[in-house]
Scaffold this motif. Structure first.
Motif, PDB file in Angstrom:
ATOM      1  N   UNK A 140      -9.954  66.152  37.819  1.00 18.03           N
ATOM      2  CA  UNK A 140      -8.732  65.453  38.223  1.00 18.03           C
ATOM      3  C   UNK A 140      -9.019  64.457  39.340  1.00 18.03           C
ATOM      4  N   UNK A 141      -9.824  64.869  40.328  1.00 18.47           N
ATOM      5  CA  UNK A 141     -10.162  63.969  41.432  1.00 18.47           C
ATOM      6  C   UNK A 141     -10.881  62.733  40.920  1.00 18.47           C
ATOM      7  N   UNK A 142     -11.794  62.929  39.968  1.00 17.61           N
ATOM      8  CA  UNK A 142     -12.511  61.785  39.397  1.00 17.61           C
ATOM      9  C   UNK A 142     -11.557  60.858  38.661  1.00 17.61           C
ATOM     10  N   UNK A 143     -10.624  61.412  37.911  1.00 14.87           N
ATOM     11  CA  UNK A 143      -9.652  60.602  37.165  1.00 14.87           C
ATOM     12  C   UNK A 143      -8.796  59.775  38.120  1.00 14.87           C
ATOM     13  N   UNK A 144      -8.280  60.417  39.160  1.00 17.09           N
ATOM     14  CA  UNK A 144      -7.427  59.706  40.109  1.00 17.09           C
ATOM     15  C   UNK A 144      -8.230  58.661  40.881  1.00 17.09           C
ATOM     16  N   UNK A 145      -9.467  59.000  41.223  1.00 10.29           N
ATOM     17  CA  UNK A 145     -10.327  58.024  41.916  1.00 10.29           C
ATOM     18  C   UNK A 145     -10.598  56.829  41.021  1.00 10.29           C
ATOM     19  N   UNK A 146     -10.886  57.092  39.750  1.00 13.61           N
ATOM     20  CA  UNK A 146     -11.163  56.008  38.814  1.00 13.61           C
ATOM     21  C   UNK A 146      -9.951  55.085  38.675  1.00 13.61           C
ATOM     22  N   UNK A 147      -8.767  55.683  38.609  1.00 14.40           N
ATOM     23  CA  UNK A 147      -7.556  54.876  38.505  1.00 14.40           C
ATOM     24  C   UNK A 147      -7.373  53.997  39.740  1.00 14.40           C
ATOM     25  N   UNK A 148      -7.615  54.592  40.923  1.00 12.54           N
ATOM     26  CA  UNK A 148      -7.458  53.844  42.166  1.00 12.54           C
ATOM     27  C   UNK A 148      -8.546  52.780  42.304  1.00 12.54           C
ATOM     28  N   UNK A 149      -9.783  53.153  41.976  1.00 15.18           N
ATOM     29  CA  UNK A 149     -10.915  52.224  42.093  1.00 15.18           C
ATOM     30  C   UNK A 149     -10.774  51.069  41.120  1.00 15.18           C
ATOM     31  N   UNK A 150     -10.229  51.359  39.954  1.00 14.24           N
ATOM     32  CA  UNK A 150     -10.065  50.319  38.953  1.00 14.24           C
ATOM     33  C   UNK A 150      -8.944  49.360  39.269  1.00 14.24           C
ATOM     34  N   UNK A 151      -8.129  49.716  40.266  1.00 12.54           N
ATOM     35  CA  UNK A 151      -7.052  48.832  40.674  1.00 12.54           C
ATOM     36  C   UNK A 151      -5.933  48.723  39.673  1.00 12.54           C
ATOM     37  N   UNK A 152      -5.812  49.743  38.780  1.00 13.02           N
ATOM     38  CA  UNK A 152      -4.780  49.671  37.756  1.00 13.02           C
ATOM     39  C   UNK A 152      -3.553  50.438  38.212  1.00 13.02           C
ATOM     40  N   UNK A 153      -2.799  49.836  39.115  1.00 17.63           N
ATOM     41  CA  UNK A 153      -1.568  50.424  39.623  1.00 17.63           C
ATOM     42  C   UNK A 153      -0.401  49.664  39.011  1.00 17.63           C
ATOM     43  N   UNK A 154       0.406  50.344  38.226  1.00 16.12           N
ATOM     44  CA  UNK A 154       1.569  49.688  37.647  1.00 16.12           C
ATOM     45  C   UNK A 154       2.617  49.465  38.715  1.00 16.12           C
ATOM     46  N   UNK A 155       2.600  48.332  39.387  1.00 19.25           N
ATOM     47  CA  UNK A 155       3.464  48.113  40.547  1.00 19.25           C
ATOM     48  C   UNK A 155       4.928  47.978  40.194  1.00 19.25           C
ATOM     49  N   UNK A 156       5.213  47.714  38.907  1.00 27.26           N
ATOM     50  CA  UNK A 156       6.619  47.558  38.550  1.00 27.26           C
ATOM     51  C   UNK A 156       7.239  48.859  38.092  1.00 27.26           C
ATOM     52  N   UNK A 157       6.439  49.857  37.848  1.00 28.94           N
ATOM     53  CA  UNK A 157       6.981  51.150  37.454  1.00 28.94           C
ATOM     54  C   UNK A 157       6.598  51.494  36.033  1.00 28.94           C
ATOM     55  N   UNK A 158       7.154  52.589  35.536  1.00 32.98           N
ATOM     56  CA  UNK A 158       6.830  53.061  34.204  1.00 32.98           C
ATOM     57  C   UNK A 158       5.649  53.998  34.232  1.00 32.98           C
ATOM     58  N   UNK A 159       5.094  54.324  33.072  1.00 34.35           N
ATOM     59  CA  UNK A 159       3.873  55.113  33.020  1.00 34.35           C
ATOM     60  C   UNK A 159       3.149  54.809  31.738  1.00 34.35           C
ATOM     61  N   UNK A 160       1.901  55.165  31.666  1.00 34.37           N
ATOM     62  CA  UNK A 160       1.127  54.912  30.467  1.00 34.37           C
ATOM     63  C   UNK A 160      -0.342  54.820  30.788  1.00 34.37           C
ATOM     64  N   UNK A 161      -1.091  53.991  30.096  1.00 34.00           N
ATOM     65  CA  UNK A 161      -2.522  53.886  30.306  1.00 34.00           C
ATOM     66  C   UNK A 161      -3.259  54.634  29.218  1.00 34.00           C
ATOM     67  N   UNK A 162      -4.499  54.263  28.923  1.00 29.30           N
ATOM     68  CA  UNK A 162      -5.239  54.929  27.865  1.00 29.30           C
ATOM     69  C   UNK A 162      -4.524  54.729  26.544  1.00 29.30           C
ATOM     70  N   UNK A 163      -4.171  55.853  25.894  1.00 32.12           N
ATOM     71  CA  UNK A 163      -3.429  55.773  24.647  1.00 32.12           C
ATOM     72  C   UNK A 163      -2.057  55.156  24.860  1.00 32.12           C
ATOM     73  N   UNK A 164      -1.468  55.371  26.058  1.00 34.63           N
ATOM     74  CA  UNK A 164      -0.173  54.764  26.353  1.00 34.63           C
ATOM     75  C   UNK A 164      -0.271  53.238  26.243  1.00 34.63           C
ATOM     76  N   UNK A 165      -1.372  52.689  26.736  1.00 31.09           N
ATOM     77  CA  UNK A 165      -1.534  51.248  26.752  1.00 31.09           C
ATOM     78  C   UNK A 165      -1.525  50.685  25.337  1.00 31.09           C
ATOM     79  N   UNK A 166      -2.070  51.440  24.403  1.00 34.95           N
ATOM     80  CA  UNK A 166      -2.082  50.999  23.019  1.00 34.95           C
ATOM     81  C   UNK A 166      -0.671  50.918  22.453  1.00 34.95           C
ATOM     82  N   UNK A 167       0.250  51.676  23.031  1.00 37.61           N
ATOM     83  CA  UNK A 167       1.633  51.659  22.575  1.00 37.61           C
ATOM     84  C   UNK A 167       2.461  50.647  23.351  1.00 37.61           C
ATOM     85  N   UNK A 168       1.836  49.910  24.250  1.00 34.77           N
ATOM     86  CA  UNK A 168       2.557  48.909  25.015  1.00 34.77           C
ATOM     87  C   UNK A 168       3.411  49.492  26.116  1.00 34.77           C
TER      88      UNK A 168
END
Length: 210
Positions: A140-168
């Motif tokens: 879990x720590x690695x996943x959260x670190x990767x998300x933070x390090x990658x700079x992929x913060x959805x600043x407008x809200x919502x949720x998704x990523x990974x498979x979510x991203x494929x669904x728009x």
């Protein structure tokens, strides 16, 4: 198993309700106008059936993996902590304009269950439980670190990523962090309460009769 089945049924029932009867998603304008219940209801609904199915399937897999390792009461406390953490962060973050989904709460279920395994007492599989819990926390720590390090913060809200991203579906990663923290806090509290109740029960049973 009943826990996960109940979660799945509730998820799809809430989705139908939100889609056809009442909008249960979090929207900052509605929230500031008084729709405070959406802090919680938004975590029951999703951005479409595919999004709901993905999180429901994740819930089932996690619960099945933890069966026999983490008590159901502790899993419930961890999930509740995840809900609380997400509700707090979306309420306080003015950049979160909308939100829907259970992935933040599921991060709480994962982190809280992992802490429960690390803090587990007794004989039998205690050693294996500690290693399993530690591995879950490390992942879990690695996943959260990767998300933070990658700079992929959805600043407008919502949720998704990974498979979510494929669904728009947009992503709001602070919910993942907040859910994980909430799960840990509630799990630690639950373990403390359960241990105190156990000690009191033992003391009462060993007390001399009068």
């Amino acid at each position: 198993m009943a826990f996960s089945v109940g979660f799945v049924l509730w998820t799809f029932t809430a989705q139908v309700w939100s889609d056809h009867i009442a909008n249960l998603q979090f929207d900052r304008a509605r929230y500031e106008a008084g729709a405070v219940w959406t802090l919680l209801s938004a975590q029951w609904v999703h951005f479409g059936v595919a999004h709901a199915a993905l999180n429901a399937a994740t819930m089932v897999l996690v619960v099945l993996a933890l069966q026999g390792w983490v008590p159901l009461r502790l899993q419930g406390a961890a999930l509740a902590g995840g809900y609380a953490g997400v509700a707090l962060v979306i309420a306080l973050d003015p950049h979160c304009m909308y939100y829907a989904g259970a992935s933040g709460a599921l991060h709480g279920l994962w982190s809280g269950s992992a802490v429960g395994l690390v803090l587990k007492r007794g004989q039998g599989r205690r050693g294996a439980s500690v290693w399993m819990g530690a591995a879950m926390l490390l992942a879990l720590a690695f996943k959260l670190w990767w998300q933070a390090w990658g700079g992929i913060h959805g600043s407008i809200g919502g949720e998704g990523g990974g498979l979510h991203l494929l669904m728009g579906v947009p992503t709001y990663y602070p919910a993942h962090m907040a859910g994980a923290i909430g799960g840990v806090v509630f799990a630690v509290l639950a373990v403390a309460v359960l241990r105190r109740a156990t000690h009191q029960g033992l003391a009462a049973s060993q007390a001399p009769a009068r």
